[in-house]
Design a protein around this motif. Structure first.
Motif, short mmCIF file in Angstrom:
data_model
loop_
_atom_site.label_atom_id
_atom_site.label_comp_id
_atom_site.label_asym_id
_atom_site.label_seq_id
_atom_site.Cartn_x
_atom_site.Cartn_y
_atom_site.Cartn_z
N LEU A 107 -1.06 -8.57 -0.35
CA LEU A 107 -0.45 -7.52 0.61
C LEU A 107 0.51 -8.53 1.58
O LEU A 107 -0.07 -9.07 2.26
N ARG A 108 1.58 -7.80 1.94
CA ARG A 108 2.50 -8.29 3.01
C ARG A 108 2.79 -7.32 3.93
O ARG A 108 2.72 -5.79 3.41
N ARG A 109 3.13 -7.50 5.12
CA ARG A 109 3.28 -6.38 6.34
C ARG A 109 4.20 -5.20 5.72
O ARG A 109 3.92 -4.03 5.94
N PRO A 110 5.35 -5.37 5.19
CA PRO A 110 6.23 -4.39 4.77
C PRO A 110 5.65 -3.36 4.01
O PRO A 110 5.97 -2.27 3.95
N ASP A 111 4.68 -3.88 3.13
CA ASP A 111 3.94 -3.00 2.00
C ASP A 111 3.03 -2.15 2.39
O ASP A 111 2.25 -1.43 1.73
N LEU A 112 2.58 -2.38 3.70
CA LEU A 112 1.36 -1.98 3.90
C LEU A 112 1.42 -0.23 3.91
O LEU A 112 0.27 0.40 3.19
N PRO A 113 2.20 0.60 4.56
CA PRO A 113 2.30 2.02 4.30
C PRO A 113 2.31 2.61 2.76
O PRO A 113 1.42 3.53 2.50
N ALA A 114 2.78 1.89 1.89
CA ALA A 114 2.97 2.24 0.48
C ALA A 114 1.62 1.98 0.02
O ALA A 114 1.14 2.75 -0.84
N MET A 115 0.87 0.68 0.16
CA MET A 115 -0.35 0.56 -0.22
C MET A 115 -1.60 1.61 0.39
O MET A 115 -2.41 1.86 -0.39
N ARG A 116 -1.29 1.72 1.57
CA ARG A 116 -2.21 2.76 2.27
C ARG A 116 -2.24 4.18 1.29
O ARG A 116 -3.03 4.94 1.21
N ARG A 117 -0.88 4.70 1.06
CA ARG A 117 -0.63 5.82 0.37
C ARG A 117 -1.08 5.91 -1.23
O ARG A 117 -1.65 6.87 -1.82
N LEU A 118 -1.37 4.64 -1.62
CA LEU A 118 -1.84 4.41 -2.92
C LEU A 118 -3.24 4.30 -2.91
O LEU A 118 -4.27 4.10 -3.93
N GLY A 119 -3.99 4.21 -1.76
CA GLY A 119 -5.54 4.47 -1.56
C GLY A 119 -6.04 3.06 -1.49
O GLY A 119 -7.22 2.90 -1.50
N PHE A 120 -5.53 1.93 -0.89
CA PHE A 120 -6.04 0.65 -0.95
C PHE A 120 -6.56 0.46 0.58
O PHE A 120 -6.20 1.01 1.57
N VAL A 121 -7.82 0.07 0.47
CA VAL A 121 -8.57 -0.61 1.71
C VAL A 121 -7.89 -2.05 2.01
O VAL A 121 -7.68 -2.80 0.95
N VAL A 122 -7.87 -2.37 3.31
CA VAL A 122 -7.00 -3.68 3.52
C VAL A 122 -8.17 -4.79 4.36
O VAL A 122 -8.69 -4.19 5.14
N ALA A 123 -7.96 -6.00 3.49
CA ALA A 123 -9.04 -6.99 4.16
C ALA A 123 -8.05 -8.27 4.64
O ALA A 123 -7.50 -8.66 3.71
N GLU A 124 -8.26 -8.29 5.89
CA GLU A 124 -7.33 -9.57 6.22
C GLU A 124 -8.02 -10.91 6.49
O GLU A 124 -9.15 -10.77 6.82
N ILE A 125 -7.54 -12.04 5.71
CA ILE A 125 -8.23 -13.05 5.53
C ILE A 125 -7.59 -14.11 6.81
O ILE A 125 -6.33 -14.17 7.00
N TYR A 151 6.41 -11.93 7.06
CA TYR A 151 5.31 -11.46 6.19
C TYR A 151 4.15 -12.46 6.48
O TYR A 151 2.86 -12.32 5.63
N GLU A 152 4.09 -13.50 7.52
CA GLU A 152 3.10 -14.32 7.59
C GLU A 152 2.22 -13.64 8.94
O GLU A 152 1.19 -14.20 9.21
N ARG A 153 2.86 -12.87 9.74
CA ARG A 153 2.08 -12.33 10.91
C ARG A 153 0.86 -11.42 10.31
O ARG A 153 0.85 -10.72 9.49
N PRO A 154 -0.11 -11.69 11.15
CA PRO A 154 -1.37 -10.72 10.91
C PRO A 154 -0.98 -9.32 11.34
O PRO A 154 -0.25 -8.97 12.18
N LEU A 155 -1.93 -8.50 10.51
CA LEU A 155 -1.98 -7.06 10.70
C LEU A 155 -2.64 -6.63 11.89
O LEU A 155 -2.54 -5.50 12.34
N GLY A 156 -3.75 -7.54 12.34
CA GLY A 156 -4.70 -7.11 13.35
C GLY A 156 -5.36 -6.06 13.10
O GLY A 156 -6.13 -5.80 12.00
N ASP A 157 -5.45 -4.91 14.14
CA ASP A 157 -6.20 -3.73 14.00
C ASP A 157 -5.71 -2.60 12.70
O ASP A 157 -6.27 -1.71 12.66
N ARG A 158 -4.71 -3.01 12.21
CA ARG A 158 -4.01 -2.22 11.08
C ARG A 158 -4.92 -2.61 10.02
O ARG A 158 -4.79 -1.81 8.72
N ALA A 159 -5.74 -3.51 9.86
CA ALA A 159 -6.71 -4.01 8.64
C ALA A 159 -8.01 -3.28 8.85
O ALA A 159 -8.55 -2.97 10.06
N ASP A 160 -8.59 -3.00 7.83
CA ASP A 160 -9.96 -2.20 7.83
C ASP A 160 -11.00 -3.40 7.95
O ASP A 160 -11.97 -3.10 8.39
#
Length: 189
Positions: A107-125, A151-160
C-alpha cells in the motif's frame, strides 16, 4: 473476509510481514491470499526492461525509480488505474470464496482512500533508516526509489496499526501473530 494492507517505506519489512502473516494463517487454518497493488507496475517494468534489451533475470527485482515513475504516469493518465485493477482482482478472489484473509503488502499513500473503500485495515511498518538501508543493500534492487518521494512518507495516524520492526525477525513474527488475533476479533464484531 477480512483484509489487511501493509504500508511503509521501501525496506521496512512489508514483504517479511506478509510472509509472517501467511505463515501464521497456515498455523491457524486461516485461508489467506496475497495480492499486490503494484502487480501491473511490475508487468510494465518487465516490458520496459525487455524492450530495452535487458530482460530482468530475477523475478521480483525492483527498479524503484522506474516503478515510481510508472505509477505516477498511470495515475496522471487514469487516477484509479492501479486501484481499479486491484479491485477487479480482489473481486475475483472474493467471488471464489476460497480465502478468509486478503493481504496487500504494498500500500502506498495515494491508494489509501481506495483501499479503505475496499474494506482494508492498514498496518504501517516502521524501521529506522539505517536498518532499511542495510536491508536494501542486500536486496539488490536495480535503482532505489527516492526517499523523499511521496510514496515513502509514513501515514502516521491514518494507519490502524503501527508495527515497530527494529528487532529480530522473531520479534516481528510475534507482532504479526498478535495482528492476526486482532484481525480475527475485528471480524467477529
Amino acid at each position: 473476509m477480512y483484509k489487511i494492507a501493509f504500508t511503509g517505506p521501501t525496506g521496512s519489512g512489508k514483504t517479511t510481514a506478509r510472509a509472517a502473516l501467511l505463515h501464521e494463517c497456515e498455523q491457524h487454518q486461516v485461508r489467506a491470499a496475497s495480492l499486490r497493488l503494484a502487480e501491473p507496475l511490475y508487468q510494465l517494468q518487465n516490458i520496459v526492461y525487455t524492450y530495452a534489451g535487458r530482460p530482468l533475470a530475477v523475478p521480483g527485482m525492483q527498479d524503484g525509480a522506474l516503478l515510481a515513475s510508472l505509477a505516477g504516469h498511470l495515475r496522471r493518465i487514469a487516477p484509479d488505474a492501479i486501484t481499479d485493477n486491484f479491485a477487479a482482482r480482489l473481486a475475483n478472489l472474493e467471488a471464489s470464496g476460497a480465502v478468509d484473509l486478503v493481504i496487500c503488502e504494498d500500500l502506498r499513500r495515494p491508494d489509501l482512500p481506495a483501499m479503505r473503500r475496499l474494506g482494508f485495515v492498514v498496518a504501517e511498518i516502521a524501521t529506522p533508516q539505517e536498518q532499511r538501508h542495510e536491508r536494501l543493500a542486500h536486496r539488490g534492487d536495480i535503482t532505489p526509489v527516492d526517499e523523499a518521494h511521496e510514496y515513502e512518507r509514513p501515514l502516521g495516524d491514518r494507519a490502524d496499526y503501527h508495527i515497530d520492526n527494529t528487532g529480530s525477525q522473531d520479534a516481528l513474527r510475534r507482532k504479526i501473530a498478535q495482528l492476526l488475533i486482532d484481525l480475527s476479533s475485528l471480524s467477529r464484531r
